[in-house]
Enzyme design. Sequence first.
Site, PDB file in Angstrom:
ATOM      1  N   ASP A 150       0.818  -1.212   0.000  1.00 55.37           N
ATOM      2  CA  ASP A 150       0.000   0.000   0.000  1.00 55.37           C
ATOM      3  C   ASP A 150       0.858   1.270   0.000  1.00 55.37           C
ATOM      4  OD1 ASP A 150      -2.458  -1.416   0.119  1.00 55.37           O
ATOM      5  OD2 ASP A 150      -2.179  -1.714   2.256  1.00 55.37           O
ATOM      6  N   ARG A 179      -0.725   1.149  16.653  1.00 58.30           N
ATOM      7  CA  ARG A 179      -1.257   2.268  15.873  1.00 58.30           C
ATOM      8  C   ARG A 179      -1.339   3.595  16.639  1.00 58.30           C
ATOM      9  NH1 ARG A 179       0.542  -0.504  12.225  1.00 58.30           N
ATOM     10  NH2 ARG A 179      -0.774  -1.410  10.598  1.00 58.30           N
ATOM     11  N   ASP A 197      -7.587   0.125  11.182  1.00 56.55           N
ATOM     12  CA  ASP A 197      -6.411   0.968  11.381  1.00 56.55           C
ATOM     13  C   ASP A 197      -6.622   2.419  10.964  1.00 56.55           C
ATOM     14  OD1 ASP A 197      -4.858  -0.938  12.571  1.00 56.55           O
ATOM     15  OD2 ASP A 197      -3.920  -1.616  10.714  1.00 56.55           O
ATOM     16  N   SER A 256      -1.974  -9.883   3.236  1.00 49.63           N
ATOM     17  CA  SER A 256      -1.848  -8.609   3.941  1.00 49.63           C
ATOM     18  C   SER A 256      -1.306  -8.919   5.329  1.00 49.63           C
ATOM     19  CB  SER A 256      -3.216  -7.923   4.038  1.00 49.63           C
ATOM     20  OG  SER A 256      -3.109  -6.733   4.796  1.00 49.63           O
TER      21      SER A 256
END
Length: 406
Positions: free
Chosen positions: A18, A98, A127, A179
Amino acid sequence: MEKKDIKKVVLAYSGGLDTSIIIPWLKENYNNPEIIAVAGNVGQADELEGLEEKAIKTGASKLIVADLVDEMVDTIIIPALKMDAKYETYLLGTAFARPIIGKKLAEIALAEGADAIVHGCTGKGNDQVRFELAIKRFAPGMKIIAPWREWNIKSREEEIDYAESHNVPLKISRETNYSKDKNLWHLSHEGLDLEDPANEPNYDKPGFLEMGISPAMAPDKPTYVTISFEAGAPVAIDGQKMKASKIIEKLNKLGGENGIGIIDIVENRLIGMKDRGVYETPGGTILYKAHEQLEMITVDKDTLHEKQKLAVDYADLIYNGKWFSPLQEALTAFANESNKHVTGDVKLKLYKGNIIPAGMTSPYSLYSENLVTFGESDYDQKQAEGFINLWGLPTKVQALKEKGLL
């Protein structure tokens, strides 16, 4: 703010699929802004290798690597451990990292005079919420760009097409295009064959598991480990004192070698859908087990039961991105207070994916062998009769009323 007015952005950069293609995409779609790539080091180890060269080659002006390992461990993971917080059965690996990364992105963006912060989270995941709530807490006026909510790319296959057409190097192929998210605490796997819950994960396939091996491949001989705690926080392994992040690192090795901490779950995302994933959390699984064992003998019944209820709220709070909140501060205070006597040693046997208790001691133990023994003790068993009569009085009164005897 118009796209043409955005001259400088800070990008949350991992070097994965990404964020790798976001750099050329921003150049094409946001009037060629300066892009400062920021990688939060949360213990992903070799994933940071070659990251600076890759970021600059694909169009970033520089890469900032922020060492966030100990901050993540000490300020989020240890309080969560004290609370025994689990989201469903998930030990919150991605959710731990995060908020810390989001906070650092905000701090760097303000220091660099950036016009916006960019992240590579999809519009389907948790996220995006975790990052953006942290950014709103520390840079409330900052514009946030989330390309997955803007561009026409619809799948990871199309991302790979874009990368290939823009000469962006990738470490994955279409066949290994899971992922993944990795930090000191865990590694997650999503996508490909895992998207169908009917498919059994191929744990023994080379390269699938990264933090350990499957229980079937683990040694036939058990491994013993003793973990020492002070006020609920781990302080030593087998008598050797070390900081918490190093303890997790050591337990990751021991747990991984014995097939510990692999779960396959379908969890309920914050963004209204169910998601299937495989998680590797070897060291964290051992720590949670050891901590829960020690609490059995050091925490009184009422406090332990209340903490078990609050643990669900605490896990929800972390999972849902609300770490930087008054509720978190209040619940963390409870976690610390309830753990003030959770001090002692816990011995565990690790064997083929299992964690087997092998003894525990504490100077604050509430366990009394004299009271509970089947042998002779100081406990007067006659006292139980009066207790039961009072405890059962409402039941007796109800029965008498129903029979017309009251």
